[in-house]
Design a protein around this motif. Structure first.
Motif, PDB file in Angstrom:
ATOM      1  N   ALA A  68       0.841  -1.204   0.000  1.00  0.00           N
ATOM      2  CA  ALA A  68       0.000   0.000   0.000  1.00  0.00           C
ATOM      3  C   ALA A  68       0.869   1.245   0.000  1.00  0.00           C
ATOM      4  N   VAL A  69       1.925   1.229   0.809  1.00  0.00           N
ATOM      5  CA  VAL A  69       2.844   2.371   0.860  1.00  0.00           C
ATOM      6  C   VAL A  69       3.560   2.532  -0.481  1.00  0.00           C
ATOM      7  N   LEU A  70       4.003   1.419  -1.078  1.00  0.00           N
ATOM      8  CA  LEU A  70       4.670   1.497  -2.386  1.00  0.00           C
ATOM      9  C   LEU A  70       3.741   2.062  -3.460  1.00  0.00           C
ATOM     10  N   CYS A  71       2.482   1.635  -3.463  1.00  0.00           N
ATOM     11  CA  CYS A  71       1.520   2.184  -4.430  1.00  0.00           C
ATOM     12  C   CYS A  71       1.295   3.668  -4.181  1.00  0.00           C
ATOM     13  N   GLY A  72       1.237   4.056  -2.918  1.00  0.00           N
ATOM     14  CA  GLY A  72       1.087   5.474  -2.589  1.00  0.00           C
ATOM     15  C   GLY A  72       2.286   6.284  -3.055  1.00  0.00           C
ATOM     16  N   LEU A  73       3.479   5.751  -2.862  1.00  0.00           N
ATOM     17  CA  LEU A  73       4.688   6.436  -3.334  1.00  0.00           C
ATOM     18  C   LEU A  73       4.722   6.491  -4.862  1.00  0.00           C
ATOM     19  N   GLY A 128       5.003   9.802  -6.873  1.00  0.00           N
ATOM     20  CA  GLY A 128       6.123   9.905  -7.804  1.00  0.00           C
ATOM     21  C   GLY A 128       5.684  10.119  -9.236  1.00  0.00           C
ATOM     22  N   THR A 129       4.650   9.402  -9.658  1.00  0.00           N
ATOM     23  CA  THR A 129       4.139   9.567 -11.020  1.00  0.00           C
ATOM     24  C   THR A 129       3.579  10.959 -11.221  1.00  0.00           C
ATOM     25  N   GLY A 130       2.840  11.452 -10.234  1.00  0.00           N
ATOM     26  CA  GLY A 130       2.284  12.797 -10.334  1.00  0.00           C
ATOM     27  C   GLY A 130       3.360  13.858 -10.426  1.00  0.00           C
ATOM     28  N   VAL A 131       4.373  13.757  -9.576  1.00  0.00           N
ATOM     29  CA  VAL A 131       5.460  14.741  -9.588  1.00  0.00           C
ATOM     30  C   VAL A 131       6.268  14.632 -10.874  1.00  0.00           C
ATOM     31  N   ALA A 132       6.587  13.405 -11.287  1.00  0.00           N
ATOM     32  CA  ALA A 132       7.389  13.210 -12.503  1.00  0.00           C
ATOM     33  C   ALA A 132       6.679  13.778 -13.731  1.00  0.00           C
ATOM     34  N   HIS A 133       5.381  13.526 -13.843  1.00  0.00           N
ATOM     35  CA  HIS A 133       4.642  14.053 -14.998  1.00  0.00           C
ATOM     36  C   HIS A 133       4.485  15.563 -14.932  1.00  0.00           C
ATOM     37  N   ALA A 134       4.348  16.098 -13.725  1.00  0.00           N
ATOM     38  CA  ALA A 134       4.188  17.550 -13.589  1.00  0.00           C
ATOM     39  C   ALA A 134       5.473  18.281 -13.978  1.00  0.00           C
ATOM     40  N   LEU A 135       6.620  17.701 -13.682  1.00  0.00           N
ATOM     41  CA  LEU A 135       7.903  18.342 -13.983  1.00  0.00           C
ATOM     42  C   LEU A 135       8.443  17.986 -15.365  1.00  0.00           C
ATOM     43  N   ASP A 136       7.852  16.980 -16.006  1.00  0.00           N
ATOM     44  CA  ASP A 136       8.332  16.514 -17.299  1.00  0.00           C
ATOM     45  C   ASP A 136       7.833  17.428 -18.411  1.00  0.00           C
ATOM     46  N   PRO A 149      -5.605   7.397 -11.180  1.00  0.00           N
ATOM     47  CA  PRO A 149      -6.747   6.808 -10.467  1.00  0.00           C
ATOM     48  C   PRO A 149      -6.507   5.362 -10.043  1.00  0.00           C
ATOM     49  N   TRP A 150      -5.850   4.579 -10.909  1.00  0.00           N
ATOM     50  CA  TRP A 150      -5.618   3.177 -10.568  1.00  0.00           C
ATOM     51  C   TRP A 150      -4.550   3.029  -9.493  1.00  0.00           C
ATOM     52  N   LEU A 151      -3.541   3.889  -9.507  1.00  0.00           N
ATOM     53  CA  LEU A 151      -2.535   3.844  -8.440  1.00  0.00           C
ATOM     54  C   LEU A 151      -3.138   4.223  -7.091  1.00  0.00           C
ATOM     55  N   LEU A 152      -3.981   5.256  -7.069  1.00  0.00           N
ATOM     56  CA  LEU A 152      -4.649   5.655  -5.833  1.00  0.00           C
ATOM     57  C   LEU A 152      -5.604   4.575  -5.358  1.00  0.00           C
ATOM     58  N   PHE A 153      -6.369   4.020  -6.275  1.00  0.00           N
ATOM     59  CA  PHE A 153      -7.310   2.943  -5.936  1.00  0.00           C
ATOM     60  C   PHE A 153      -6.558   1.751  -5.344  1.00  0.00           C
ATOM     61  N   GLY A 154      -5.470   1.345  -5.987  1.00  0.00           N
ATOM     62  CA  GLY A 154      -4.700   0.209  -5.498  1.00  0.00           C
ATOM     63  C   GLY A 154      -4.112   0.458  -4.125  1.00  0.00           C
ATOM     64  N   SER A 155      -3.589   1.650  -3.922  1.00  0.00           N
ATOM     65  CA  SER A 155      -2.999   1.985  -2.634  1.00  0.00           C
ATOM     66  C   SER A 155      -4.041   1.951  -1.514  1.00  0.00           C
ATOM     67  N   LEU A 156      -5.196   2.563  -1.757  1.00  0.00           N
ATOM     68  CA  LEU A 156      -6.242   2.592  -0.727  1.00  0.00           C
ATOM     69  C   LEU A 156      -6.846   1.212  -0.481  1.00  0.00           C
ATOM     70  N   ALA A 157      -7.020   0.421  -1.544  1.00  0.00           N
ATOM     71  CA  ALA A 157      -7.559  -0.935  -1.368  1.00  0.00           C
ATOM     72  C   ALA A 157      -6.597  -1.797  -0.562  1.00  0.00           C
ATOM     73  N   LEU A 158      -5.306  -1.684  -0.846  1.00  0.00           N
ATOM     74  CA  LEU A 158      -4.321  -2.449  -0.080  1.00  0.00           C
ATOM     75  C   LEU A 158      -4.259  -1.980   1.372  1.00  0.00           C
ATOM     76  N   LEU A 159      -4.419  -0.694   1.586  1.00  0.00           N
ATOM     77  CA  LEU A 159      -4.422  -0.170   2.956  1.00  0.00           C
ATOM     78  C   LEU A 159      -5.631  -0.704   3.738  1.00  0.00           C
ATOM     79  N   LEU A 160      -6.796  -0.724   3.096  1.00  0.00           N
ATOM     80  CA  LEU A 160      -7.987  -1.270   3.749  1.00  0.00           C
ATOM     81  C   LEU A 160      -7.840  -2.775   4.013  1.00  0.00           C
ATOM     82  N   PHE A 161      -7.228  -3.481   3.080  1.00  0.00           N
ATOM     83  CA  PHE A 161      -7.003  -4.915   3.263  1.00  0.00           C
ATOM     84  C   PHE A 161      -6.020  -5.154   4.407  1.00  0.00           C
ATOM     85  N   SER A 162      -5.007  -4.311   4.509  1.00  0.00           N
ATOM     86  CA  SER A 162      -4.044  -4.413   5.603  1.00  0.00           C
ATOM     87  C   SER A 162      -4.728  -4.198   6.956  1.00  0.00           C
ATOM     88  N   ARG A 163      -5.641  -3.232   7.010  1.00  0.00           N
ATOM     89  CA  ARG A 163      -6.388  -2.991   8.255  1.00  0.00           C
ATOM     90  C   ARG A 163      -7.269  -4.193   8.607  1.00  0.00           C
TER      91      ARG A 163
END
Length: 194
Positions: free
Chosen positions: A17-22, A26-34, A88-102
């Protein structure tokens, strides 16, 4: 129920979940600066060959099969739409994994047949059921808008992308959560009568 496997799965799931969040950040920042070109796949001209009079926008390059369009100096809207197909898919995956971890943490601490575990399973199920089509629609709309901005005649209405079969898995989790909750209540009633 404190087994090593449950502890390990809880840790691995939280780490993912943390890796998906990162990756999301990272994707957002990389695309914004690219400042590179923005490209998109389209099936609009799938059976056509590239011709000189293909109706594409200024500064847009098309592949020889006319299914890949690239804008050399994209606008802010095009750059945002390019992000809209990934984030959207990275955010969805991160939040779903976080909920599964809980959920796994609740199982680890209290056991699988508790009210907390059943509630967390239901929350995860509803998140997957609602989040899958929402993420798919955002990603599909972003891609559709991006194609339409590069080739105005190729723009189509928003479509959902992604694994929509996850909606069924989410509904199954919601149902299992309700079954587990009823089982917990029945056990509590039985313990109260004995």
């Amino acid at each position: 129920m404190d087994t090593r496997l449950t502890r390990t799965l809880t840790s691995v799931t939280f780490g993912l979940a943390v890796l998906c969040g990162l990756a999301f950040i990272g994707t957002g920042v990389a695309h914004a600066l690219d400042d590179a070109a923005v490209c998109v796949q389209t099936d609009f001209w799938r059976n056509a060959s590239l011709a000189d009079n293909l109706p594409i926008g200024k500064g847009v390059k098309a592949s020889s099969s006319a299914t890949r369009l690239c804008q050399d100096s994209p606008s802010a809207g095009q750059r945002a739409a390019d992000l809209g197909s990934e984030l959207p898919w990275l955010l969805f995956g991160s939040l779903a994994l976080l909920l599964f971890s809980r959920l796994l943490k609740a199982v680890q601490l209290q056991g699988p047949f508790t009210d907390t575990a059943s509630q967390r399973l239901s929350v995860l199920g509803w998140f997957v059921t609602v989040g899958t089509p929402v993420a798919g629609l955002v990603a599909g709309w972003s891609q559709s808008w991006l194609v339409g901005s590069m080739a105005p005649s190729a723009g189509s209405g928003p479509t959902a992308t992604g694994p929509l079969v996850l909606v069924l898995a989410g509904l199954a989790a919601v149902i299992m959560g309700k079954i587990m909750r009823e089982g917990v209540r029945m056990r509590e009633d039985l313990e109260g009568t004995i």
